[in-house]
Design a protein around this motif. Structure first.
Motif, mmCIF file in Angstrom:
data_model
loop_
_atom_site.group_PDB
_atom_site.id
_atom_site.type_symbol
_atom_site.label_atom_id
_atom_site.label_comp_id
_atom_site.label_asym_id
_atom_site.label_seq_id
_atom_site.Cartn_x
_atom_site.Cartn_y
_atom_site.Cartn_z
ATOM 1 N N ARG A 176 29.659 45.886 49.452
ATOM 2 C CA ARG A 176 31.120 45.924 49.565
ATOM 3 C C ARG A 176 31.734 44.605 49.090
ATOM 4 N NH1 ARG A 176 35.599 45.349 53.070
ATOM 5 N NH2 ARG A 176 34.482 43.884 54.383
ATOM 6 N N GLU A 177 31.179 43.494 49.560
ATOM 7 C CA GLU A 177 31.699 42.180 49.176
ATOM 8 C C GLU A 177 31.558 41.947 47.677
ATOM 9 O OE1 GLU A 177 29.773 39.243 51.551
ATOM 10 O OE2 GLU A 177 30.863 39.762 53.393
ATOM 11 N N PHE A 178 30.409 42.324 47.118
ATOM 12 C CA PHE A 178 30.199 42.162 45.675
ATOM 13 C C PHE A 178 31.237 42.964 44.898
ATOM 14 C CE2 PHE A 178 28.584 43.844 41.679
ATOM 15 C CZ PHE A 178 28.205 42.696 41.017
ATOM 16 N N ASN A 179 31.396 44.228 45.253
ATOM 17 C CA ASN A 179 32.322 45.104 44.541
ATOM 18 C C ASN A 179 33.742 44.546 44.557
ATOM 19 O OD1 ASN A 179 32.897 48.051 43.468
ATOM 20 N ND2 ASN A 179 34.410 47.667 45.061
ATOM 21 N N ASN A 180 34.203 44.177 45.730
ATOM 22 C CA ASN A 180 35.591 43.746 45.865
ATOM 23 C C ASN A 180 35.848 42.407 45.181
ATOM 24 O OD1 ASN A 180 35.826 46.078 47.303
ATOM 25 N ND2 ASN A 180 35.971 45.128 49.310
ATOM 26 N N SER A 181 34.849 41.520 45.189
ATOM 27 C CA SER A 181 35.029 40.244 44.486
ATOM 28 C C SER A 181 35.021 40.437 42.975
ATOM 29 C CB SER A 181 33.933 39.245 44.898
ATOM 30 O OG SER A 181 32.664 39.666 44.450
ATOM 31 N N GLU A 182 34.244 41.398 42.491
ATOM 32 C CA GLU A 182 34.204 41.663 41.058
ATOM 33 C C GLU A 182 35.494 42.340 40.581
ATOM 34 O OE1 GLU A 182 31.448 40.845 38.603
ATOM 35 O OE2 GLU A 182 31.650 39.436 40.261
ATOM 36 N N ILE A 183 36.088 43.174 41.412
ATOM 37 C CA ILE A 183 37.390 43.758 41.053
ATOM 38 C C ILE A 183 38.418 42.638 40.891
ATOM 39 C CG2 ILE A 183 39.361 45.004 42.068
ATOM 40 C CD1 ILE A 183 37.545 47.252 42.755
ATOM 41 N N LYS A 184 38.412 41.692 41.813
ATOM 42 C CA LYS A 184 39.350 40.557 41.714
ATOM 43 C C LYS A 184 39.083 39.735 40.456
ATOM 44 C CE LYS A 184 40.284 40.060 46.666
ATOM 45 N NZ LYS A 184 40.080 39.216 47.875
ATOM 46 N N PHE A 185 37.794 39.535 40.137
ATOM 47 C CA PHE A 185 37.450 38.782 38.927
ATOM 48 C C PHE A 185 38.018 39.467 37.684
ATOM 49 C CE2 PHE A 185 34.557 38.940 35.266
ATOM 50 C CZ PHE A 185 34.722 37.651 34.789
ATOM 51 N N ILE A 186 37.801 40.787 37.573
ATOM 52 C CA ILE A 186 38.277 41.529 36.396
ATOM 53 C C ILE A 186 39.803 41.505 36.337
ATOM 54 C CG2 ILE A 186 38.385 43.811 35.303
ATOM 55 C CD1 ILE A 186 35.549 44.305 36.485
ATOM 56 N N GLU A 187 40.458 41.708 37.471
ATOM 57 C CA GLU A 187 41.927 41.656 37.511
ATOM 58 C C GLU A 187 42.430 40.310 36.995
ATOM 59 O OE1 GLU A 187 42.991 42.374 41.560
ATOM 60 O OE2 GLU A 187 43.328 44.512 41.241
ATOM 61 N N ASN A 188 41.855 39.228 37.527
ATOM 62 C CA ASN A 188 42.302 37.879 37.138
ATOM 63 C C ASN A 188 42.016 37.593 35.673
ATOM 64 O OD1 ASN A 188 43.203 37.346 39.739
ATOM 65 N ND2 ASN A 188 41.272 36.433 40.389
ATOM 66 N N ALA A 189 40.839 38.032 35.206
ATOM 67 C CA ALA A 189 40.432 37.739 33.825
ATOM 68 C C ALA A 189 41.284 38.466 32.798
ATOM 69 C CB ALA A 189 38.960 38.098 33.638
ATOM 70 N N LEU A 190 41.835 39.626 33.165
ATOM 71 C CA LEU A 190 42.589 40.431 32.201
ATOM 72 C C LEU A 190 44.091 40.452 32.457
ATOM 73 C CD1 LEU A 190 40.175 43.521 31.942
ATOM 74 C CD2 LEU A 190 40.279 41.502 30.450
ATOM 75 N N SER A 191 44.532 39.725 33.478
ATOM 76 C CA SER A 191 45.938 39.812 33.901
ATOM 77 C C SER A 191 46.923 39.248 32.882
ATOM 78 C CB SER A 191 46.127 39.093 35.243
ATOM 79 O OG SER A 191 45.796 37.717 35.114
ATOM 80 N N ASN A 192 46.450 38.425 31.963
ATOM 81 C CA ASN A 192 47.363 37.791 31.000
ATOM 82 C C ASN A 192 47.472 38.540 29.676
ATOM 83 O OD1 ASN A 192 48.001 35.650 32.747
ATOM 84 N ND2 ASN A 192 46.182 34.501 32.125
ATOM 85 N N ILE A 193 46.840 39.692 29.570
ATOM 86 C CA ILE A 193 46.923 40.448 28.314
ATOM 87 C C ILE A 193 48.268 41.173 28.256
ATOM 88 C CG2 ILE A 193 45.963 42.364 26.973
ATOM 89 C CD1 ILE A 193 43.233 41.673 28.045
ATOM 90 N N PRO A 194 49.108 40.854 27.282
ATOM 91 C CA PRO A 194 50.430 41.495 27.198
ATOM 92 C C PRO A 194 50.314 43.009 27.014
ATOM 93 C CG PRO A 194 50.302 39.559 25.761
ATOM 94 C CD PRO A 194 48.908 39.850 26.228
ATOM 95 N N GLY A 195 51.075 43.744 27.814
ATOM 96 C CA GLY A 195 51.131 45.189 27.661
ATOM 97 C C GLY A 195 50.011 45.962 28.333
ATOM 98 N N LEU A 196 49.063 45.276 28.985
ATOM 99 C CA LEU A 196 47.968 45.963 29.679
ATOM 100 C C LEU A 196 48.322 46.103 31.155
ATOM 101 C CD1 LEU A 196 45.098 47.174 29.774
ATOM 102 C CD2 LEU A 196 44.244 44.861 30.258
ATOM 103 N N THR A 197 48.371 47.333 31.642
ATOM 104 C CA THR A 197 48.611 47.597 33.060
ATOM 105 C C THR A 197 47.276 47.794 33.764
ATOM 106 O OG1 THR A 197 50.740 48.641 32.610
ATOM 107 C CG2 THR A 197 49.709 49.133 34.730
ATOM 108 N N ILE A 198 47.073 47.044 34.854
ATOM 109 C CA ILE A 198 45.859 47.149 35.662
ATOM 110 C C ILE A 198 46.247 47.745 37.010
ATOM 111 C CG2 ILE A 198 43.928 45.904 36.701
ATOM 112 C CD1 ILE A 198 44.457 43.644 34.638
ATOM 113 N N PHE A 199 45.664 48.880 37.356
ATOM 114 C CA PHE A 199 45.974 49.523 38.629
ATOM 115 C C PHE A 199 45.059 48.966 39.718
ATOM 116 C CE2 PHE A 199 47.534 52.280 35.352
ATOM 117 C CZ PHE A 199 48.709 52.809 35.872
ATOM 118 N N ARG A 200 45.654 48.516 40.807
ATOM 119 C CA ARG A 200 44.885 47.939 41.918
ATOM 120 C C ARG A 200 44.001 49.011 42.540
ATOM 121 N NH1 ARG A 200 41.768 45.587 44.370
ATOM 122 N NH2 ARG A 200 42.012 44.090 46.048
ATOM 123 N N SER A 201 42.697 48.721 42.621
ATOM 124 C CA SER A 201 41.754 49.719 43.105
ATOM 125 C C SER A 201 41.079 49.295 44.398
ATOM 126 C CB SER A 201 40.673 49.974 42.048
ATOM 127 O OG SER A 201 39.699 50.878 42.544
#
Length: 367
Positions: free
Chosen positions: A275-300
């Motif tokens: 559980r901890e691994f999964n949730n930390s990796e979701i945060k990593f991916i969100e943070n890593a891709l959050s600056n791409i213009p026009g890309l919507t990331i749905f919180r999972s």
């Protein structure tokens, strides 16, 4: 003499066998990375291995009705005992049994879309009519609409099914909305396949004590990482479980998956690590891709993520093709909806795979 085709019940004619093309690809080309089927990237824990080996030696014996594992599931969920629990060959079989109990040809199942495809499959095979109620697309979010679900109810409605958290959007419906639907008295199936990632405090299992029409379904395929063992279960009032259990194929869950499931349920330390691994990796991916213009990331709140690149002028299927060709990653398509064709989906993989994914998305959107 009649042809054999004339003997089939009319509602199954023309329905093909369900084949998961992306899973077939993954097994055919094992060098590719499986980031498409919401599998757990971690292999089973040593305690599960021990159970598999122990009970493999007893594979010449029929299993019992699973009172021990059912009792453990009841205990985890604060229910009275094994009478509140029915086990199945994955939650897919559990859905099949539930649908068979309530649905006749021509009657209706209400689902909230986009959602898991199994509801449609089991409805079709029984000659039912599927009523799909779309979620609300607003402010770059996909929101539940319980009022629209209730408005879709007719005299023919026999089942309402809601995934919580929803697959593929990853979000939860609010507690009051569940009560609204439960109050109808219509058989109400709440699919909690991914609830362990957020924690059982997000479960609606307490509703089964007040509402005899509410059924919770779960699986050990996701957070517990036992997709290949095929073990799922339903939680509900004991009288409802007793009647639905009449549909069980005798010995529907084998000795090995039954005891492997018990070992997994008892191994709370392993579950917490996953559980901890999964949730930390979701945060990593969100943070890593959050600056791409026009890309919507749905919180999972599951082990998957939904993206929409429409506002960047990107087509989702082209992103998927790029990831497979350039990085060897199998991602999951999401059909266009709400007039947008930029949707694509991923499963949380290993650390290495998640970083490969980030690279692939950045490269594709930079083109």
């Amino acid at each position: 003499m009649k042809q054999i085709q004339e003997y089939f019940v009319p509602w199954i004619k023309g329905i093909p066998m369900y084949i998961s093309s992306h899973l077939e690809l993954a097994w055919r080309e094992p060098q590719l990375h499986r980031m498409m089927s919401n599998e757990n990237p971690h292999e089973p824990s040593p305690k599960v291995y021990e159970a598999i080996v122990k009970y493999a030696k007893m594979a010449n014996r029929y299993p019992d009705q699973g009172l021990v594992v059912r009792g453990k599931i009841a205990e985890i969920n604060g229910l009275d005992g094994p009478g509140n629990v029915m086990i199945g060959n994955g939650s897919s079989e559990v859905f099949d049994m539930l649908f068979r109990c309530f649905l006749e040809p021509g009657q209706e199942v209400i689902q909230h879309t986009p959602c898991f495809g199994i509801y449609k499959l089991r409805c079709q095979i029984l000659g039912g009519k599927l009523v799909s109620v779309p979620m609300i697309y607003k402010d770059k979010q996909l929101l539940f609409d319980a009022d629209a679900v209730l408005k879709a109810v007719t005299e023919k409605t026999k089942i309402i099914v809601i995934a919580n958290p929803n697959n593929p959007t990853g979000n939860f419906m609010d507690a009051d909305s569940f009560i609204k639907i439960a109050e109808t008295g219509i058989p109400f199936v709440i699919d909690e396949a991914y609830v362990e990632y957020a924690g059982l405090e997000m479960s609606q299992v307490q509703l089964t004590k007040k509402y005899k029409n509410v059924m919770i379904t779960r699986t050990l395929s996701k957070a517990y990482g036992l997709a290949g063992m095929r073990f799922g279960y339903a939680l509900a009032d004991k009288d409802l479980i007793a009647q639905v259990s009449a549909t069980l194929i005798p010995w529907n869950v084998g000795t090995i998956p039954m005891w492997a499931a018990l070992a997994a349920l008892e191994d709370t330390e392993s579950l917490e690590k996953r559980r901890e691994f999964n949730n930390s990796e979701i945060k990593f991916i969100e943070n890593a891709l959050s600056n791409i213009p026009g890309l919507t990331i749905f919180r999972s709140y599951g082990n998957y993520m939904l993206f929409d690149g429409t506002d960047a002028g990107k087509v989702g299927d082209e992103m998927i093709a790029y990831a497979q060709k350039k990085k060897g990653l199998i991602l999951r398509p999401q059909a266009p909806m709400y007039g947008r064709n930029g949707f694509f989906r991923i499963t949380i993989g290993t650390k290495e795979e998640n970083r490969m994914l980030v690279e692939a998305v950045k490269e594709f959107f930079a083109q």
